[in-house]
Motif scaffolding. Structure first.
Motif, PDB file in Angstrom:
ATOM      1  N   UNK A 145     -35.639  23.901  -4.365  1.00  0.00           N
ATOM      2  CA  UNK A 145     -34.539  22.954  -4.141  1.00  0.00           C
ATOM      3  C   UNK A 145     -33.207  23.695  -4.030  1.00  0.00           C
ATOM      4  N   UNK A 146     -33.025  24.707  -4.884  1.00  0.00           N
ATOM      5  CA  UNK A 146     -31.760  25.444  -4.906  1.00  0.00           C
ATOM      6  C   UNK A 146     -31.572  26.250  -3.616  1.00  0.00           C
ATOM      7  N   UNK A 147     -32.630  26.908  -3.153  1.00  0.00           N
ATOM      8  CA  UNK A 147     -32.540  27.705  -1.927  1.00  0.00           C
ATOM      9  C   UNK A 147     -32.212  26.797  -0.737  1.00  0.00           C
ATOM     10  N   UNK A 148     -32.833  25.621  -0.691  1.00  0.00           N
ATOM     11  CA  UNK A 148     -32.561  24.684   0.405  1.00  0.00           C
ATOM     12  C   UNK A 148     -31.088  24.280   0.412  1.00  0.00           C
ATOM     13  N   UNK A 149     -30.527  24.050  -0.770  1.00  0.00           N
ATOM     14  CA  UNK A 149     -29.112  23.684  -0.869  1.00  0.00           C
ATOM     15  C   UNK A 149     -28.208  24.842  -0.451  1.00  0.00           C
ATOM     16  N   UNK A 150     -28.561  26.067  -0.862  1.00  0.00           N
ATOM     17  CA  UNK A 150     -27.745  27.232  -0.494  1.00  0.00           C
ATOM     18  C   UNK A 150     -27.821  27.504   1.005  1.00  0.00           C
ATOM     19  N   UNK A 151     -28.993  27.276   1.604  1.00  0.00           N
ATOM     20  CA  UNK A 151     -29.117  27.420   3.064  1.00  0.00           C
ATOM     21  C   UNK A 151     -28.236  26.407   3.780  1.00  0.00           C
ATOM     22  N   UNK A 152     -28.279  25.165   3.294  1.00  0.00           N
ATOM     23  CA  UNK A 152     -27.456  24.109   3.895  1.00  0.00           C
ATOM     24  C   UNK A 152     -25.979  24.438   3.732  1.00  0.00           C
ATOM     25  N   UNK A 153     -25.596  24.916   2.551  1.00  0.00           N
ATOM     26  CA  UNK A 153     -24.198  25.264   2.295  1.00  0.00           C
ATOM     27  C   UNK A 153     -23.749  26.402   3.198  1.00  0.00           C
ATOM     28  N   UNK A 154     -24.588  27.424   3.343  1.00  0.00           N
ATOM     29  CA  UNK A 154     -24.225  28.551   4.185  1.00  0.00           C
ATOM     30  C   UNK A 154     -24.077  28.160   5.641  1.00  0.00           C
ATOM     31  N   UNK A 155     -25.010  27.326   6.136  1.00  0.00           N
ATOM     32  CA  UNK A 155     -24.952  26.890   7.536  1.00  0.00           C
ATOM     33  C   UNK A 155     -23.724  26.032   7.785  1.00  0.00           C
ATOM     34  N   UNK A 156     -23.434  25.118   6.868  1.00  0.00           N
ATOM     35  CA  UNK A 156     -22.273  24.243   7.032  1.00  0.00           C
ATOM     36  C   UNK A 156     -20.983  25.030   6.985  1.00  0.00           C
ATOM     37  N   UNK A 157     -20.903  25.983   6.042  1.00  0.00           N
ATOM     38  CA  UNK A 157     -19.703  26.810   5.923  1.00  0.00           C
ATOM     39  C   UNK A 157     -19.495  27.664   7.174  1.00  0.00           C
ATOM     40  N   UNK A 158     -20.577  28.269   7.680  1.00  0.00           N
ATOM     41  CA  UNK A 158     -20.466  29.105   8.879  1.00  0.00           C
ATOM     42  C   UNK A 158     -20.038  28.275  10.089  1.00  0.00           C
ATOM     43  N   UNK A 159     -20.630  27.088  10.221  1.00  0.00           N
ATOM     44  CA  UNK A 159     -20.294  26.225  11.357  1.00  0.00           C
ATOM     45  C   UNK A 159     -18.837  25.776  11.286  1.00  0.00           C
ATOM     46  N   UNK A 160     -18.408  25.339  10.091  1.00  0.00           N
ATOM     47  CA  UNK A 160     -17.018  24.896   9.932  1.00  0.00           C
ATOM     48  C   UNK A 160     -16.053  26.041  10.190  1.00  0.00           C
ATOM     49  N   UNK A 161     -16.387  27.229   9.698  1.00  0.00           N
ATOM     50  CA  UNK A 161     -15.520  28.389   9.921  1.00  0.00           C
ATOM     51  C   UNK A 161     -15.409  28.745  11.389  1.00  0.00           C
ATOM     52  N   UNK A 162     -16.538  28.710  12.094  1.00  0.00           N
ATOM     53  CA  UNK A 162     -16.525  29.038  13.526  1.00  0.00           C
ATOM     54  C   UNK A 162     -15.703  28.016  14.307  1.00  0.00           C
ATOM     55  N   UNK A 163     -15.837  26.746  13.934  1.00  0.00           N
ATOM     56  CA  UNK A 163     -15.088  25.703  14.644  1.00  0.00           C
ATOM     57  C   UNK A 163     -13.599  25.799  14.343  1.00  0.00           C
ATOM     58  N   UNK A 164     -13.240  26.126  13.120  1.00  0.00           N
ATOM     59  CA  UNK A 164     -11.824  26.311  12.790  1.00  0.00           C
ATOM     60  C   UNK A 164     -11.229  27.488  13.560  1.00  0.00           C
ATOM     61  N   UNK A 165     -11.993  28.555  13.649  1.00  0.00           N
ATOM     62  CA  UNK A 165     -11.521  29.724  14.393  1.00  0.00           C
ATOM     63  C   UNK A 165     -11.324  29.388  15.867  1.00  0.00           C
ATOM     64  N   UNK A 166     -12.321  28.713  16.458  1.00  0.00           N
ATOM     65  CA  UNK A 166     -12.241  28.362  17.876  1.00  0.00           C
ATOM     66  C   UNK A 166     -11.073  27.418  18.145  1.00  0.00           C
ATOM     67  N   UNK A 167     -10.874  26.436  17.242  1.00  0.00           N
ATOM     68  CA  UNK A 167      -9.764  25.493  17.434  1.00  0.00           C
ATOM     69  C   UNK A 167      -8.424  26.203  17.300  1.00  0.00           C
ATOM     70  N   UNK A 168      -8.346  27.149  16.351  1.00  0.00           N
ATOM     71  CA  UNK A 168      -7.105  27.901  16.194  1.00  0.00           C
ATOM     72  C   UNK A 168      -6.799  28.755  17.409  1.00  0.00           C
ATOM     73  N   UNK A 169      -7.832  29.393  17.975  1.00  0.00           N
ATOM     74  CA  UNK A 169      -7.648  30.203  19.187  1.00  0.00           C
ATOM     75  C   UNK A 169      -7.198  29.323  20.350  1.00  0.00           C
ATOM     76  N   UNK A 170      -7.849  28.143  20.488  1.00  0.00           N
ATOM     77  CA  UNK A 170      -7.490  27.238  21.579  1.00  0.00           C
ATOM     78  C   UNK A 170      -6.055  26.746  21.430  1.00  0.00           C
ATOM     79  N   UNK A 171      -5.645  26.466  20.195  1.00  0.00           N
ATOM     80  CA  UNK A 171      -4.282  25.984  19.961  1.00  0.00           C
ATOM     81  C   UNK A 171      -3.261  27.080  20.272  1.00  0.00           C
ATOM     82  N   UNK A 172      -3.589  28.317  19.885  1.00  0.00           N
ATOM     83  CA  UNK A 172      -2.689  29.429  20.170  1.00  0.00           C
ATOM     84  C   UNK A 172      -2.596  29.691  21.669  1.00  0.00           C
ATOM     85  N   UNK A 173      -3.725  29.496  22.375  1.00  0.00           N
ATOM     86  CA  UNK A 173      -3.732  29.725  23.820  1.00  0.00           C
ATOM     87  C   UNK A 173      -2.844  28.734  24.551  1.00  0.00           C
ATOM     88  N   UNK A 174      -2.723  27.533  24.010  1.00  0.00           N
ATOM     89  CA  UNK A 174      -1.887  26.516  24.650  1.00  0.00           C
ATOM     90  C   UNK A 174      -0.419  26.923  24.631  1.00  0.00           C
TER      91      UNK A 174
END
Length: 556
Positions: A145-174
């Motif tokens: 159960x714990x490993x499943x939660x840590x996998x979910x946490x890692x995937x969500x954190x990585x996805x959110x981080x990538x999207x924040x980075x991409x949005x920041x780059x797009x905003x700076x490009x504007x």
């Protein structure tokens, strides 16, 4: 897949990310509203400016408005990414609780989530072997159960981080190049007519989150009703639907004005037709005018419900046919999501009444579990029967069921991290609609509540399907209630089959009762029509139970 560590999870403050997401979303709404006012002012000034200078100013104004749209889309992406990170609050809580459970069993929990069982030391070798096997099995269970939660946490954190980075780059490009650059090839194909946007909500969500703000705006320019598509993140739907609201309102107003100008005499009740053919034309003309008036009234009601005076509301659906959906809270950031489906007579101009019920449902859910984030939606996304006679058949329920299925699938597709607990609540004919939505392949919901429903055209709960739930468990996931004074459930069984509160339907039934108005003659009748609309009034015991069902805390 990137797996989070125990130390990372314990250091996260996911609630702060959720709060930041709400703040960015609010800033975007304010920015979009101000830019809309600026556009109106500029357009009024440009209308009086002629010549080459006027043309150049008009082109510049269009460029600036387009840049503003891109900035708004980028802000939505940032808010959506923060909301995704905010869903980790639930994961962090579950990890902390599981770690505490493991330590209570004497286990050691490594930073990588590996759980080591305590050692049995009774001194009796045979007993120690038996006890140790049990301890090891329990440790493995908790570790899984714990490993499943840590996998979910890692995937969500990585996805959110990538999207924040991409949005920041797009905003700076504007800031460097406000104009639109080269479009994504997939977007260019849609705009060029050689491809279509995916109908499957999960596919559309994946495509959308991979696009830049400029690409997203290009799709909106191509399809002004883009915000009504199931599979777009909630904040994006709200952003584009608010832009559409002004356009749809103007279109309905222009249509009403055009119809009046078409027959000014008829508008004043003068020179009315004298032949049967012209009387038919008059009838059709009046029906068109009434439709335009209804749309204007409905859009005005929607605008009031999502205006500045009503924060934390998202416009999740809006079209040119009088349909809309408004959420109280962000369903993409919530642990519990409930959808309220109204019944007969629920036109768009009455969505404010639905929002009052949604507000009371949210209050009941928060009282049931104040620690969980909950969002409740008023879904006015189908052609509800305007009168009781129209509700005698099931045509509108069948048509609306397809739309509700897609809407709920869209909510599930766009929710990051662990799935939210989804509850769908049907009032009156809205319950009949849910009955058809919950057929093969199934409604994307964890619980269904039938409230004052005339019937769902099913003999018992085994004929209904909820995604991820086996039919033999339906009794524990399908609920029903009806006030004894409500005539609709009693009379409806003759039209729409077994009533959900009947014993043979096998739903979990709970009590609702509302104070009915007592008038002479009426008090001597077994029914009170007013009881049909009192299920969400404060003090009704059924309201408390609905809140518990939404949060999964209903006692059995």
């Amino acid at each position: 897949m990137t797996r989070a560590t125990m130390s990372q999870v314990s250091a996260w403050h996911a609630a702060a990310a959720a709060t930041a997401g709400e703040a960015v979303a609010a800033a975007d709404s304010e920015f979009t509203a101000v830019m809309g006012q600026v556009a109106q002012l500029v357009n009024s000034l440009l209308g009086e400016w002629q010549g080459a200078a006027g043309t150049a100013a008009e082109v510049r104004a269009v460029e600036q408005q387009l840049c503003a749209n891109h900035i708004g889309a980028a802000l939505v992406d940032i808010a959506d990414a923060f909301a995704a990170a905010g869903t980790l609050e639930r994961v962090c809580g579950e990890v902390e609780a599981l770690e505490g459970e493991a330590r209570a069993h004497g286990c050691r929990v490594g930073d990588d989530g590996v759980v080591t069982a305590a050692r049995s030391g009774t001194g009796d070798l045979a007993l120690d072997l038996i006890f140790q096997a049990g301890l090891d099995a329990e440790a493995k269970r908790m570790q899984a159960r714990l490993i499943a939660l840590l996998d979910c946490a890692g995937a969500t954190d990585a996805d959110a981080g990538a999207r924040l980075t991409a949005a920041g780059v797009a905003l700076a490009a504007l800031e460097v190049e406000p104009a639109v650059g080269q479009l994504d090839s997939r977007v260019a194909a849609v705009l060029g007519g050689t491809a279509l946007l995916p109908d499957e909500p999960s596919e559309l969500c994946a495509l959308w989150r991979s696009l830049t703000p400029a690409d997203q705006d290009a799709l909106f320019a191509f399809d002004p009703l883009l915000g009504a598509r199931d599979g777009l993140p909630a904040l994006a739907r709200d952003h584009y639907n608010r832009l559409s609201l002004a356009r749809l309102t103007a279109a309905a107003r222009d249509r009403q004005r055009w119809l009046t100008d078409e027959h000014p005499d008829w508008s004043r009740g003068q020179q009315l037709p004298t032949t049967p053919h012209d009387w038919i034309r008059l009838h059709d003309w009046e029906a068109e005018r009434q439709r335009a008036r209804d749309l204007l009234t409905g859009y005005a009601t929607v605008a009031a419900e999502v205006g500045p005076a009503e924060p934390n509301r998202l416009l999740l659906d809006l079209d040119g046919n009088g349909h809309a959906a408004i959420a109280l809270g962000n369903p993409d950031a919530a642990s519990n999501v409930a959808t309220f489906v109204p019944g007969t007579g629920s036109a768009l101009d009455e969505i404010d009444q639905g929002m009052n019920r949604v507000r009371n449902l949210l209050g009941a859910a928060n009282r049931a579990d104040a620690s969980a984030r909950t969002a409740v939606i008023a879904w006015y996304g189908y052609d509800a029967p305007p009168t009781l006679s129209d509700a005698l058949g099931d045509r509108r329920a069948r048509q609306g069921a397809v739309l509700l299925d897609a809407f709920e699938s869209g909510l599930r597709a766009t929710h990051p991290g662990p799935p939210a607990r989804a509850t769908v609540i049907g009032h009156s004919y809205g319950g009949t609609l849910i009955g058809f939505a919950a057929r093969e392949p199934g409604l994307a919901a964890d619980a269904v509540i039938f409230v004052g429903t005339p019937g769902v055209d099913a003999s018992d709960v085994s004929e209904l399907r909820l995604v991820g739930i086996t039919p033999d468990r339906n009794t524990f996931h399908i609920f029903s209630t009806a006030d004894l004074a409500d005539p609709v459930p009693v009379l409806g069984r003759y039209l729409h089959g077994t009533n959900p509160v009947d014993r043979e339907f096998l739903a979990t039934v709970f009590t609702s009762s509302g104070g009915a108005v007592c008038l002479p003659v009426v008090c001597r009748m077994p029914f009170a029509v007013s009881a049909h609309g009192k299920y969400w009034e404060p003090g009704n015991p059924g309201l408390q139970v609905q809140g518990q069902i939404i949060t999964g805390d209903y006692p059995r």
